[in-house]
Design a protein around this motif. Structure first.
Motif, PDB file in Angstrom:
ATOM      1  N   GLY A  14     -41.999  34.618  75.042  1.00  0.00           N
ATOM      2  CA  GLY A  14     -43.088  34.180  74.179  1.00  0.00           C
ATOM      3  C   GLY A  14     -44.444  34.497  74.768  1.00  0.00           C
ATOM      4  N   PRO A  15     -45.487  34.114  74.080  1.00  0.00           N
ATOM      5  CA  PRO A  15     -46.841  34.390  74.555  1.00  0.00           C
ATOM      6  C   PRO A  15     -47.219  33.509  75.753  1.00  0.00           C
ATOM      7  N   LYS A  16     -48.140  34.003  76.550  1.00  0.00           N
ATOM      8  CA  LYS A  16     -48.685  33.236  77.667  1.00  0.00           C
ATOM      9  C   LYS A  16     -49.782  32.328  77.122  1.00  0.00           C
ATOM     10  N   VAL A  17     -49.796  31.079  77.612  1.00  0.00           N
ATOM     11  CA  VAL A  17     -50.804  30.123  77.168  1.00  0.00           C
ATOM     12  C   VAL A  17     -51.531  29.516  78.360  1.00  0.00           C
ATOM     13  N   SER A  18     -52.757  29.114  78.106  1.00  0.00           N
ATOM     14  CA  SER A  18     -53.552  28.353  79.065  1.00  0.00           C
ATOM     15  C   SER A  18     -53.465  26.891  78.648  1.00  0.00           C
ATOM     16  N   LEU A  19     -53.035  26.032  79.561  1.00  0.00           N
ATOM     17  CA  LEU A  19     -52.886  24.601  79.293  1.00  0.00           C
ATOM     18  C   LEU A  19     -54.184  23.913  79.709  1.00  0.00           C
ATOM     19  N   LEU A  20     -54.767  23.183  78.784  1.00  0.00           N
ATOM     20  CA  LEU A  20     -56.101  22.617  78.963  1.00  0.00           C
ATOM     21  C   LEU A  20     -56.085  21.096  78.876  1.00  0.00           C
ATOM     22  N   ALA A  21     -56.994  20.475  79.620  1.00  0.00           N
ATOM     23  CA  ALA A  21     -57.141  19.016  79.561  1.00  0.00           C
ATOM     24  C   ALA A  21     -58.616  18.654  79.644  1.00  0.00           C
ATOM     25  N   ARG A  22     -58.948  17.558  79.014  1.00  0.00           N
ATOM     26  CA  ARG A  22     -60.307  17.018  79.061  1.00  0.00           C
ATOM     27  C   ARG A  22     -60.229  15.532  79.374  1.00  0.00           C
ATOM     28  N   GLU A  23     -60.870  15.119  80.453  1.00  0.00           N
ATOM     29  CA  GLU A  23     -60.928  13.695  80.769  1.00  0.00           C
ATOM     30  C   GLU A  23     -61.829  12.996  79.758  1.00  0.00           C
ATOM     31  N   LEU A  24     -61.429  11.782  79.372  1.00  0.00           N
ATOM     32  CA  LEU A  24     -62.184  11.011  78.395  1.00  0.00           C
ATOM     33  C   LEU A  24     -62.924   9.894  79.121  1.00  0.00           C
ATOM     34  N   PRO A  25     -64.215  10.074  79.373  1.00  0.00           N
ATOM     35  CA  PRO A  25     -64.960   9.136  80.229  1.00  0.00           C
ATOM     36  C   PRO A  25     -65.082   7.724  79.667  1.00  0.00           C
ATOM     37  N   SER A  26     -64.882   7.537  78.370  1.00  0.00           N
ATOM     38  CA  SER A  26     -64.973   6.194  77.782  1.00  0.00           C
ATOM     39  C   SER A  26     -63.732   5.356  78.052  1.00  0.00           C
ATOM     40  N   PHE A  27     -62.605   6.011  78.372  1.00  0.00           N
ATOM     41  CA  PHE A  27     -61.348   5.277  78.467  1.00  0.00           C
ATOM     42  C   PHE A  27     -61.355   4.167  79.513  1.00  0.00           C
ATOM     43  N   PRO A  28     -61.886   4.360  80.739  1.00  0.00           N
ATOM     44  CA  PRO A  28     -61.865   3.252  81.706  1.00  0.00           C
ATOM     45  C   PRO A  28     -62.547   1.981  81.177  1.00  0.00           C
ATOM     46  N   PHE A  29     -63.672   2.153  80.488  1.00  0.00           N
ATOM     47  CA  PHE A  29     -64.356   1.000  79.897  1.00  0.00           C
ATOM     48  C   PHE A  29     -63.471   0.321  78.855  1.00  0.00           C
TER      49      PHE A  29
END
Length: 197
Positions: free
Chosen positions: A152-167
């Motif tokens: 299959g195709p090669k993919v880039s796996l991405l993540a974004r931290e959600l700064p509001s979550f700790p609050f």
């Protein structure tokens, strides 16, 4: 008439399927059975509608979803708690007008009161620099790469931290839960009602 973003309804599924399968190489084609599974199990499944016409959709799920995508399973193996964007499709005539950003802001508002991380992948084969740049400007970072299946195709796996979550976690989730507000409610999924998928 104004653009509306709303939860998908069962009668929307044929239009969602047609839009998905007309999207081109950047989106994996699907069939009615797989789309029905997503409808039954996705935590977030919203459409964009203008003048009664479906012009886009975004599907996402939390880490405990009954889903076998190799990219979703990669995130399950690396992170404890996240929302995974499975796919976003925008009708051709509506691309480049900000609808993707609207969807990403909407799914972030769903995710940031529940989990610390928003995740997705982008195809590297064929590479689409516009998509890669879009995710970078939305705060995503590459956390891995993989090839989907044997060939299959090669993919880039991405993540974004959600700064509001700790609050949110400290103020609400650890103190009895989120307020009973309509905008914070979970999507009513057939899988939650005991309907067979």
């Amino acid at each position: 008439m104004a653009l509306a973003i709303r939860d998908v309804r069962e009668h929307d599924l044929d239009a969602v399927l047609a839009l998905n399968n007309a999207a081109g190489t950047g989106i994996l084609a699907t069939d009615r059975t797989r789309l029905r599974h997503l409808y039954d199990h996705a935590h977030y499944f919203r459409i964009a509608e203008q003048d009664g016409r479906l012009v886009g959709f975004l599907i996402a799920m939390r880490q405990d979803a009954a889903y076998q995508s190799p990219n979703f399973r990669w995130f399950q193996g690396h992170y404890e708690s996240f929302v995974y964007i499975d796919r976003i499709v925008i009708e051709h005539d509506y691309r480049g007008h900000g609808l993707g950003r609207i969807f990403y802001c909407d799914v972030q508002s769903y995710a940031e009161v529940r989990v610390p991380l928003l995740t997705c992948e982008v195809f590297l084969e064929p590479r689409n620099d516009q998509t890669v740049l879009f995710h970078g400007t939305m705060g995503f970072q590459e956390v891995g790469q993989q090839t989907m299946g044997e060939d299959g195709p090669k993919v880039s796996l991405l993540a974004r931290e959600l700064p509001s979550f700790p609050f949110v976690r400290e103020r609400y989730l650890e103190q009895g839960g989120l307020p009973a507000e309509p905008w914070l409610a979970e999507r009513s999924r057939p899988a939650d009602r005991g309907v067979a998928a």
